[in-house]
Write an enzyme that holds these catalytic residues in place. Structure first.
Site, PDB file in Angstrom:
ATOM      1  N   THR A   1      69.296  23.418   6.390  1.00  0.00           N
ATOM      2  CA  THR A   1      69.872  24.786   6.127  1.00  0.00           C
ATOM      3  C   THR A   1      68.401  25.060   7.254  1.00  0.00           C
ATOM      4  O   THR A   1      67.381  25.018   7.508  1.00  0.00           O
ATOM      5  CB  THR A   1      69.586  25.533   4.885  1.00  0.00           C
ATOM      6  OG1 THR A   1      70.525  24.665   4.364  1.00  0.00           O
ATOM      7  CG2 THR A   1      69.672  27.021   5.093  1.00  0.00           C
TER       8      THR A   1
ATOM      9  N   THR B   1      74.343  26.770   7.340  1.00  0.00           N
ATOM     10  CA  THR B   1      74.108  25.001   7.115  1.00  0.00           C
ATOM     11  C   THR B   1      74.868  24.089   7.146  1.00  0.00           C
ATOM     12  O   THR B   1      75.650  24.514   8.019  1.00  0.00           O
ATOM     13  CB  THR B   1      73.803  24.770   5.633  1.00  0.00           C
ATOM     14  OG1 THR B   1      73.157  23.803   5.052  1.00  0.00           O
ATOM     15  CG2 THR B   1      74.845  25.163   5.317  1.00  0.00           C
TER      16      THR B   1
ATOM     17  N   ASP C   1      78.800  19.826  -1.798  1.00  0.00           N
ATOM     18  CA  ASP C   1      77.735  21.088  -3.531  1.00  0.00           C
ATOM     19  C   ASP C   1      78.316  21.072  -3.769  1.00  0.00           C
ATOM     20  O   ASP C   1      78.517  21.610  -5.351  1.00  0.00           O
ATOM     21  CB  ASP C   1      77.758  22.148  -1.999  1.00  0.00           C
ATOM     22  CG  ASP C   1      76.471  21.946  -1.566  1.00  0.00           C
ATOM     23  OD1 ASP C   1      75.744  21.069  -2.060  1.00  0.00           O
ATOM     24  OD2 ASP C   1      75.949  23.277  -0.820  1.00  0.00           O
TER      25      ASP C   1
ATOM     26  N   GLY D   1      66.740  24.552   1.787  1.00  0.00           N
ATOM     27  CA  GLY D   1      66.019  24.493   0.758  1.00  0.00           C
ATOM     28  C   GLY D   1      67.299  23.952  -0.592  1.00  0.00           C
ATOM     29  O   GLY D   1      66.232  23.543  -0.953  1.00  0.00           O
ATOM     30  N   GLY D   2      68.439  23.901  -0.021  1.00  0.00           N
ATOM     31  CA  GLY D   2      69.263  23.740  -1.108  1.00  0.00           C
ATOM     32  C   GLY D   2      69.087  24.570  -2.328  1.00  0.00           C
ATOM     33  O   GLY D   2      68.283  25.414  -2.326  1.00  0.00           O
TER      34      GLY D   2
ATOM     35  N   GLU E   1      79.877  19.763   3.635  1.00  0.00           N
ATOM     36  CA  GLU E   1      78.887  21.126   2.025  1.00  0.00           C
ATOM     37  C   GLU E   1      79.912  20.522   1.245  1.00  0.00           C
ATOM     38  O   GLU E   1      79.650  21.174  -0.187  1.00  0.00           O
ATOM     39  CB  GLU E   1      79.488  22.148   3.064  1.00  0.00           C
ATOM     40  CG  GLU E   1      78.972  23.786   2.703  1.00  0.00           C
ATOM     41  CD  GLU E   1      77.375  23.427   2.551  1.00  0.00           C
ATOM     42  OE1 GLU E   1      76.524  23.560   2.148  1.00  0.00           O
ATOM     43  OE2 GLU E   1      77.132  23.541   4.092  1.00  0.00           O
TER      44      GLU E   1
ATOM     45  N   SER F   1      73.333  27.958  -3.268  1.00  0.00           N
ATOM     46  CA  SER F   1      71.964  28.286  -3.399  1.00  0.00           C
ATOM     47  C   SER F   1      71.384  29.114  -2.576  1.00  0.00           C
ATOM     48  O   SER F   1      70.429  29.672  -2.875  1.00  0.00           O
ATOM     49  CB  SER F   1      71.171  27.375  -3.769  1.00  0.00           C
ATOM     50  OG  SER F   1      71.346  26.432  -4.764  1.00  0.00           O
TER      51      SER F   1
HETATM   52  N1  GLU Z   1      74.296  22.693   0.960  1.00  0.00           N
HETATM   53  C1  GLU Z   1      73.084  24.233   0.135  1.00  0.00           C
HETATM   54  C2  GLU Z   1      73.631  25.330  -0.581  1.00  0.00           C
HETATM   55  O1  GLU Z   1      74.483  25.998   0.352  1.00  0.00           O
HETATM   56  C3  GLU Z   1      71.888  24.540   1.549  1.00  0.00           C
HETATM   57  C4  GLU Z   1      71.980  23.182   2.351  1.00  0.00           C
HETATM   58  C5  GLU Z   1      70.858  22.897   1.680  1.00  0.00           C
HETATM   59  O2  GLU Z   1      69.750  23.727   2.130  1.00  0.00           O
HETATM   60  O3  GLU Z   1      70.312  22.068   1.503  1.00  0.00           O
HETATM   61  O4  GLU Z   1      72.916  25.601  -1.214  1.00  0.00           O
END
Ligand code: GLU
Length: 626
Positions: free
Chosen positions: A435, A453, A477, A522-523, A474, A502
């Site tokens: 991201t 992202t 997730d 950072g997920g 994605e 997130s």
């Molecule tokens: N997939 C994550 C999210 O939507 C963002 C991707 C990441 O920062 O790893 O929260």
């Protein structure tokens, strides 16, 4: 003068154009001082006439005329150039994001999705755009269940496959942001990115490291290897990296509009690759289920932001399908509730006691978001962000001792008692870390806080042949199977559903005027990085850039808490461990987040701030540095 008293004097606002300080007349558009008109007035194409003098790469810059902060110098410069030529924050955000698609192709770009929080100075209203990727209409809650075993499919198998690819939302978000808030056409806003892809950028250590870390899986996909690898390896640091195929993709979007992707040949190429990815001879991966009808059905959506209050500021964040706005609000509410219970301000705590409180608050908020938040009807948003709920949840807080993880989720039922311990605790769901976040403001007072992202670094690893961009992963997730047997899971896959995120692009207003814009990659750690930065700045006597740089702790209600080396390897870590916290390394790389932010200094001045070191450091810029 202490930082707090200094800040009180400067803590005012993004000020309208009349107060722009020191802006050379040559750079002012004819309408200087008046905000460019947003849609529905027809858009103008201001064109792209070359680039003014580049600004240096730095983590902090102060000045006037607007500001951009992103993880990348070239991308920030693109946004600054747009502002200098009279564009507004929405124009700059889209142009910067498109440039990030070139220079940060493993984290951002056409093949992914994201969320924009936007303060419109004309209406004085914060709104959001949901550009999240979407599951095909054929998805069910069993799509990620292995029929042979009845168990969840292997995560790594799904990531590197067509099944992880959601309908991209980023191009639709860009078009909508420009339509609703901008002054540039998509054609003009994407030109700098096309040029960057054509002329190239200089490979830095972070790009080389991310390529090396992904080289094995990229080599499975010939189109990816052709674009991103050099003889199977990362391009050399210092070399110039061009991507003519991606330039073509931007040219296609620019000249044909987003219908090229959502209803045209670019879209057909995406669908073909997602359904049957081309792989190296002797290898194969699962195909996906996306159809051209899924692309045609896609819409970027306007949504009301999550709104909460903290220490007198109005905090605006992203609503469902992101959990970011809700979780950040709950964390801040819990910090306030701990202050109320103990009578001890966050600002008066030692670092250890502060991090203890922060950890307890974030673990509690994650327990609640994991149970209640997803792209489903009836998410109890108002209750989860209610200070009364936080007060109820705070009753188990012990200033001396960490609560046992996982903390049970609460009951956001609108009826708050003095204490209602939860009954069920759940395991931590998995989320990757990639991201990119950017923040942009303009001289008229508009503010964009935008996180985008392609999910994990390098996304699915699958490049659309001939177009040079990676497709997202994605859909990983989603929770593949229910987190806990017998407990409803709002984040299972489903037809046309958007996976929970997130991402936490955030804007704080002070008495109705923009005060701070912030976000991070950072997920799941995005939520903790954004909250920790806000708390660092508001409560811990840190400058904005020091709040961004501060060592991070990320407790997400798992069996352990990620801690950066400065915490883990020192007395702070030891003291937290003695309180019952189970700290662990932050992972690889051993760091959490890469925040960018902008704050108002009043009188038309801004401070742009970015990560000083993580991910090689970000790039904060203003149009006219002081
Ligand atoms: N997939 C994550 C999210 O939507 C963002 C991707 C990441 O920062 O790893 O929260």
């Amino acid at each position: 003068m202490s930082r707090h008293s200094a800040r009180t004097t400067t803590r005012s606002r993004w000020v309208l154009g009349a107060l722009v300080v020191g802006l050379p007349l040559s750079l002012l558009p004819a309408t200087a001082g008046a905000q460019p008109t947003a849609a529905p007035v027809p858009q103008t194409d201001r064109g792209w006439h070359g680039r003014p003098t580049p600004l240096p790469k730095t983590a902090v810059m102060t000045g006037s005329g607007g500001a951009v902060s992103s993880v990348d110098r070239d991308a920030s410069q693109v946004g600054i150039d747009v502002l200098a030529r009279g564009g507004n924050a929405a124009d700059a955000a889209v142009a910067t994001a498109a440039a990030l698609g070139v220079t940060e192709p493993y984290s951002a770009g056409i093949g992914g999705g994201g969320f924009l929080v936007y303060y419109d100075a004309r209406s004085r209203h914060v709104t959001t755009i949901d550009g999240r990727e979407t599951a095909p209409a054929s998805f069910t809650d069993k799509t990620f269940t292995d029929p042979a075993t009845g168990k969840a499919m292997s995560f790594n198998t799904v990531v590197n496959s067509g099944l992880s690819i959601g309908v991209p939302g980023t191009p639709a978000l860009w078009a909508k942001a420009l339509r609703d808030h901008g002054t540039l056409s998509l054609n003009a806003a994407l030109k700098p990115a096309e040029r960057l892809a054509e002329k190239g950028f200089v490979v830095d250590q972070t790009f080389a490291d991310q390529t090396t870390a992904n080289a094995a899986r990229f080599s499975v996909f010939p189109a990816t290897a052709k674009v991103l690898l050099r003889d199977g390896k990362a391009p050399a640091v210092g070399s110039v990296f061009t991507n003519p195929d991606m330039a073509k993709a931007y040219r296609t979007l620019r000249t044909q509009g987003t219908s090229a992707l959502y209803a045209g040949r670019l879209g057909q190429a995406i669908v073909a690759e997602a359904r049957a990815p081309h792989t190296r001879p002797g290898t194969s991966v699962m195909g996906g289920q996306m159809t051209t009808a899924d692309l045609r059905a896609y819409r970027a959506l306007t949504k009301e932001p999550i709104h909460s209050q903290y220490k007198g500021y109005d905090v605006y964040g992203m609503p469902v399908p992101s959990s970011g706005g809700i979780a950040v609000a709950e964390i801040l509410n819990l910090i306030q509730a701990y202050e109320d219970r103990t009578g001890v301000k966050t600002s008066a705590l030692s670092d250890v006691d502060y991090l203890h409180r922060f950890s307890e608050a974030s673990a509690t908020a994650f327990a609640d978001r994991n149970r209640w938040v997803g792209d489903v009807p009836g998410v109890p948003v108002k209750e989860l962000t209610d200070p009364g709920f936080a007060a109820e949840r705070a009753c188990l807080f012990d200033p001396m001792k960490a609560q046992q993880r996982p903390i049970p989720f609460g009951s956001p039922d609108g009826s708050y008692t003095s204490c209602a311990p939860g009954a069920v605790s759940q395991r931590e769901p998995y989320e990757g870390q990639s991201t990119s976040h950017l923040t942009a403001t303009d001289r008229w007072g508009n503010v964009a806080s935008y996180t985008l992202t392609i999910e994990q670094t390098g996304g699915s690893g699958i490049t659309v042949p001939g177009y040079g961009f990676l497709l997202n992963n994605e859909l990983t997730d989603f929770n593949f199977t229910p987190l806990t047997d017998g407990v409803p899971d709002p984040n299972l896959p489903g037809p046309g559903k958007r996976p929970r995120s997130s991402m936490s692009p955030t804007i704080l207003l002070d008495h109705g005027k923009p005060f701070l814009a912030v976000g991070s990659p950072g997920g799941a750690t995005i939520i903790t990085s954004v909250s920790q930065t806000i708390l660092g700045y508001l409560d811990r006597d840190l400058s904005l850039v020091d709040a961004i740089a501060a060592p991070r702790l990320s407790s997400r209600n798992g069996s352990s808490e990620g801690a950066e080396p400065q915490i883990l390897g020192g007395p702070t870590g030891e003291a937290l461990t003695a309180m019952g916290h189970k700290l662990a390394s932050a992972g690889t790389p051993n760091e959490i987040g890469a925040v960018t932010a902008i704050r108002s200094l009043g009188q038309g001045l801004f401070e742009a701030a970015a990560e000083p070191t993580r991910r090689g450091g970000g790039s904060a810029m203003v149009v006219h540095p002081r």
